[in-house]
Design a protein around this motif. Structure first.
Motif, short mmCIF file in Angstrom:
data_model
loop_
_atom_site.label_atom_id
_atom_site.label_comp_id
_atom_site.label_asym_id
_atom_site.label_seq_id
_atom_site.Cartn_x
_atom_site.Cartn_y
_atom_site.Cartn_z
N VAL A 28 0.85 -1.19 0.00
CA VAL A 28 0.00 0.00 0.00
C VAL A 28 0.89 1.24 0.00
N GLY A 29 0.74 2.06 -1.03
CA GLY A 29 1.56 3.28 -1.16
C GLY A 29 2.66 3.06 -2.19
N ASP B 148 -3.80 7.32 -5.31
CA ASP B 148 -3.70 7.91 -6.65
C ASP B 148 -3.72 6.76 -7.66
N THR C 287 2.68 4.31 3.24
CA THR C 287 1.96 5.55 3.00
C THR C 287 2.44 6.59 4.03
N ASN D 162 2.90 8.97 7.21
CA ASN D 162 2.89 8.48 8.60
C ASN D 162 1.52 8.56 9.29
N PRO E 91 7.25 5.75 11.24
CA PRO E 91 7.00 5.29 12.59
C PRO E 91 5.72 4.45 12.64
N HIS F 27 9.50 11.08 12.23
CA HIS F 27 9.71 10.63 10.84
C HIS F 27 11.05 9.90 10.66
N HIS G 274 14.45 6.19 13.78
CA HIS G 274 15.47 5.24 13.31
C HIS G 274 16.62 5.16 14.31
N1 LIG Z 1 12.52 2.60 6.29
C1 LIG Z 1 13.04 3.61 5.66
O1 LIG Z 1 14.26 3.75 5.57
C2 LIG Z 1 12.13 4.62 5.01
C3 LIG Z 1 12.61 5.52 4.05
C4 LIG Z 1 11.72 6.42 3.46
C5 LIG Z 1 10.38 6.45 3.84
N2 LIG Z 1 9.94 5.60 4.81
C6 LIG Z 1 8.52 5.59 5.24
O2 LIG Z 1 7.75 5.08 4.19
C7 LIG Z 1 6.49 5.69 4.17
C8 LIG Z 1 6.25 6.27 2.80
O3 LIG Z 1 7.24 7.24 2.52
P1 LIG Z 1 7.59 7.65 1.02
O4 LIG Z 1 8.79 8.48 1.08
O5 LIG Z 1 7.60 6.45 0.15
O6 LIG Z 1 6.32 8.57 0.67
P2 LIG Z 1 5.77 9.05 -0.76
O7 LIG Z 1 5.09 10.33 -0.53
O8 LIG Z 1 6.85 8.97 -1.79
O9 LIG Z 1 4.71 7.94 -1.15
C9 LIG Z 1 3.50 7.74 -0.43
C10 LIG Z 1 2.47 7.13 -1.38
O10 LIG Z 1 1.32 6.82 -0.61
C11 LIG Z 1 0.16 7.20 -1.34
N3 LIG Z 1 -0.93 7.44 -0.37
C12 LIG Z 1 -1.10 8.49 0.45
N4 LIG Z 1 -2.15 8.29 1.25
C13 LIG Z 1 -2.67 7.08 0.93
C14 LIG Z 1 -3.75 6.33 1.43
N5 LIG Z 1 -4.51 6.79 2.43
N6 LIG Z 1 -4.00 5.13 0.87
C15 LIG Z 1 -3.23 4.67 -0.14
N7 LIG Z 1 -2.19 5.35 -0.64
C16 LIG Z 1 -1.90 6.54 -0.10
C17 LIG Z 1 0.59 8.42 -2.11
O11 LIG Z 1 -0.24 8.63 -3.24
C18 LIG Z 1 2.03 8.06 -2.49
O12 LIG Z 1 2.11 7.40 -3.73
C19 LIG Z 1 6.49 6.70 5.30
O13 LIG Z 1 5.89 6.15 6.45
C20 LIG Z 1 7.94 6.94 5.55
O14 LIG Z 1 8.17 7.31 6.91
C21 LIG Z 1 10.79 4.70 5.37
#
Ligand SMILES: NC(=O)c1ccc[n+]([C@@H]2O[C@H](COP(=O)([O-])OP(=O)(O)OC[C@H]3O[C@@H](n4cnc5c(N)ncnc54)[C@H](O)[C@@H]3O)[C@@H](O)[C@H]2O)c1
Lengths: 330, 291
Positions: free
Chosen positions: A9-10, A37, A73, A75, A97, A178, A182
């Motif tokens: 998801v996302g 989207d 998606t 946070n 988180p 956010h 980590h």
């Molecule tokens: N573990 C890691 O090292 C790491 C690194 C980056 C991001 N993250 C985490 O990953 C998650 C996503 O971050 P990202 O950078 O990929 O974000 P992003 O903004 O690039 O992507 C998020 C996606 O989620 C979609 N979205 C938003 N709300 C939604 C919903 N209610 N239902 C379905 N889809 C939805 C958006 O359209 C988008 O495509 C966050 O929780 C972030 O903290 C973790």
């Protein structure tokens, strides 16, 4: 054994790291992608060889063969979507988180406990080569009892513009939730101690109008008197800076990895840059540990630790605002 | 013209004898100084008495019109240090506290680079000052060598410390300092057990990261050094003049010109930070340095 069927998801920035891990693990299969989207969902599905796609989770939960969900998606959506996954009786790997409030984090923990499904938060640094190597060194006893952790993850600005959800504290929880989590989790895991107090300082370095702190300094005190000093930065110049530094001092020795401890250096016409070593795939190791836990093994990232990371992140934000230390109990 | 110097005292904190381990050999090899046997003949007194006696001896030397090189810390209390600062100004003598770390080759050029704007406006400094092995100071290491990194950070930034939060233990302490203009610094300072291939009491980690609006400066203050590896040993060999040699250059220039690059005010300001850190550890809260 049947492969564990996963819905992602996302379809954003971090989704590729997860789908890559799934592709590399013979125990798992990616059934489909959900993104609010529809265009992004469709594009991601095409790239993955034509898997299913949908704009909402409810539809995806009806697809045959779905055992588990990976949630990437923003946070603030982790709690509502996570609770829906629990209600459907599926396992969940949720990006960090776990949630943006302590109440939501606890709610998720209870829901998965009640459903008897596996909830793991993606504290990926536990699965990176350096994170595991430091943990193993401490556990080997070679540096004695660890008393101090110094951990810095420094970079320049990476978030696109004012519309980025990460810059909105209501959506991301603020930078401590956010990215700060980590380091808070990693240092705490290394030390193997319970945190008792947080003192933190934050800066809005890139722009005074920022609503999140792009530089965080988070000092954790532990029950046995140990200290962890954690720096998380997206505020450094040049913007290309990518540096990690760590130092663990124990009663019988120290462990160090300086900014040049893993990377090579490129002296190029455009300046000097670090070239990180290839190494292992942290996302694959993380996925493997989650699949192991679904198979009945003890989780390498317990839910209680994910809740504790949220507690610490919230305390960091509070300490920055008050300028005082904040007592914590996980 | 060489400057005459008499060595006064060979004590310090705990078992320290910096007079014989550091200052005497440095004076003896320095072309600008001549060590003499009597205090009366000397223009400069190198004072390394036990900390409890040090402040009074420095004050007496100043009243006798002598220039002083004083072991660190200059005095046991802020009140004593302030009195020394006042006396030195009144008697127009040079008093150099042995904050020699700031004169390390890497740190001198780092300070100049920061002043020249090489990283833009500095907004944060991180420092680790970790000694391995040697005799633990009975006072705790905060009082023993906490002033070294505090002094270096003051020199790097040229900014006073207004607020201190200290945590950890007196032998491995973390100092979170707030300076003017919202600049922050963090110092981890203390002693870890003896480590292989490091001389007892040697610096295991001594580094600074200065972050600025336009760049980052990473300083390993254990350099410049060669890395020498043999069948039996593996360790750094410092190249160029040592920090104590550089300190004596400062004393010599100070005696010649009437004004030294470091003086009792620097000891006063460092002492303010150390005492604030002690109060902070007791209170479990950040405290003002109170100027
Ligand atoms: N573990 C890691 O090292 C790491 C690194 C980056 C991001 N993250 C985490 O990953 C998650 C996503 O971050 P990202 O950078 O990929 O974000 P992003 O903004 O690039 O992507 C998020 C996606 O989620 C979609 N979205 C938003 N709300 C939604 C919903 N209610 N239902 C379905 N889809 C939805 C958006 O359209 C988008 O495509 C966050 O929780 C972030 O903290 C973790």
């Amino acid at each position: 054994m049947d492969r564990i069927g996963i819905v992602l998801v996302g379809a954003g920035f971090i989704a590729d790291a997860h789908s890559g891990a799934i592709d590399a693990d013979p125990r798992a299969t990616l059934i489909g992608i959900v993104d609010a989207d529809p265009g992004r969902a469709a594009a991601f599905a095409r790239k993955q060889g034509g898997i299913r796609h949908a704009p909402d989770l409810d539809t995806a939960l009806q697809w045959p063969g779905v055992d588990a969900v990976i949630l990437c998606t923003p946070n603030d959506t982790h709690a509502p979507i996570g609770l829906a996954v629990a209600a459907a009786g599926k396992h969940l790997l949720v990006e960090k988180p776990l949630a943006t409030t302590v109440a939501d984090a606890r709610r998720l923990a209870r829901a998965f406990d009640a459903a008897d499904t596996v909830l793991v938060a993606a504290h990926t640094h536990r699965f990176y080569d350096y994170g595991r190597a430091v943990k193993q060194t401490i556990e080997s006893g070679s540096i004695g009892r660890p008393r101090l952790v110094r951990l810095a993850i420094l970079g320049g600005w990476i978030w696109p513009d004012w519309s980025a959800w990460v810059g909105d504290p209501d959506r991301s929880g603020g930078h401590a939730l956010h990215n700060g989590v980590h380091l808070l989790d990693l240092a705490t895991w290394w030390l193997g101690q319970e945190p008792t107090e947080i003192f933190a300082r934050g800066r809005k370095q890139t722009a005074a109008e920022l609503r999140i702190y792009d530089y965080l300094e988070m000092v954790v005190t532990y029950a046995d008197g140990a200290t962890a000093v954690c720096e998380m930065s997206r505020a450094h110049r040049p913007g290309s800076l990518a540096q990690r530094e760590l130092l663990v001092a124990g009663s019988e020795g120290i462990v160090e990895q300086g900014w040049d401890g893993e990377s090579s250096l490129v002296f190029g016409e455009a300046g000097t840059a670090t070239l990180p070593a290839a190494g292992g795939n942290g996302f694959a190791a993380q996925l493997g540990a989650w699949l192991d836990a679904i198979g009945g093994a003890p989780p390498l990232m317990p839910v209680a630790d994910a809740v504790r990371a949220v507690v610490l992140g919230v305390a960091v934000e509070e300490s920055i605002v008050t300028g005082k230390p904040v007592a914590v109990t996980a | 013209m060489t400057i005459t110097v008499a060595l006064v005292g060979n004590g310090g904190i705990g078992t320290q004898d910096h007079q014989n381990s550091m200052y005497r050999p440095a004076f003896e090899r320095h072309p600008g100084f001549q060590v003499v046997g009597s205090v009366d003949e000397a223009e400069v007194l190198s004072i390394a008495l036990p900390l409890a006696e040090r402040g009074k001896a420095v004050a007496d030397a100043i009243r006798a019109g002598k220039h002083v090189l004083a072991d660190k810390p200059l005095a046991a209390t802020l009140a004593e240090a302030l009195e020394i600062e006042r006396l030195a100004a009144e008697h127009r003598v040079v008093v150099v506290p042995a904050h020699h770390q700031r004169f390390g080759a890497a740190l001198r050029s780092a300070t100049a680079a920061v002043r020249a704007g090489r990283v833009g406006l500095p907004w944060n400094v991180q420092c680790d000052f970790v000694v391995a092995g040697g005799d633990p100071a009975p006072t705790g290491e905060l009082v023993n060598f906490g002033l070294y990194p505090v002094d270096v950070v003051r020199a790097l930034l040229g900014l006073e410390v207004r607020r201190v939060h200290a945590t950890g233990s007196p032998d491995l302490v973390t100092l979170l300092l707030d300076h003017d203009h919202g600049v922050t610094s963090t110092i981890v300072c203390g002693r870890v057990p003896a480590l292989r291939d490091l001389p007892p009491g040697g610096l295991a980690v001594h580094r600074y990261r200065i972050s600025g609006s336009h760049g980052v400066l990473a300083v390993d203050a254990r350099k410049p050094a060669l890395q020498v590896r043999t069948t039996n040993t593996n360790g750094p060999v410092w190249t160029g003049p040592g920090t104590v040699d550089a300190l004596l250059d400062v004393v010599a220039a100070g005696v010649a010109s009437g004004r030294a690059a470091i003086g009792p005010h620097d000891a006063v300001q460092a002492q303010r930070v150390i005492e604030a850190a002690q109060r902070s550890i007791e209170a479990g809260q950040p405290v003002e340095t109170g100027e």
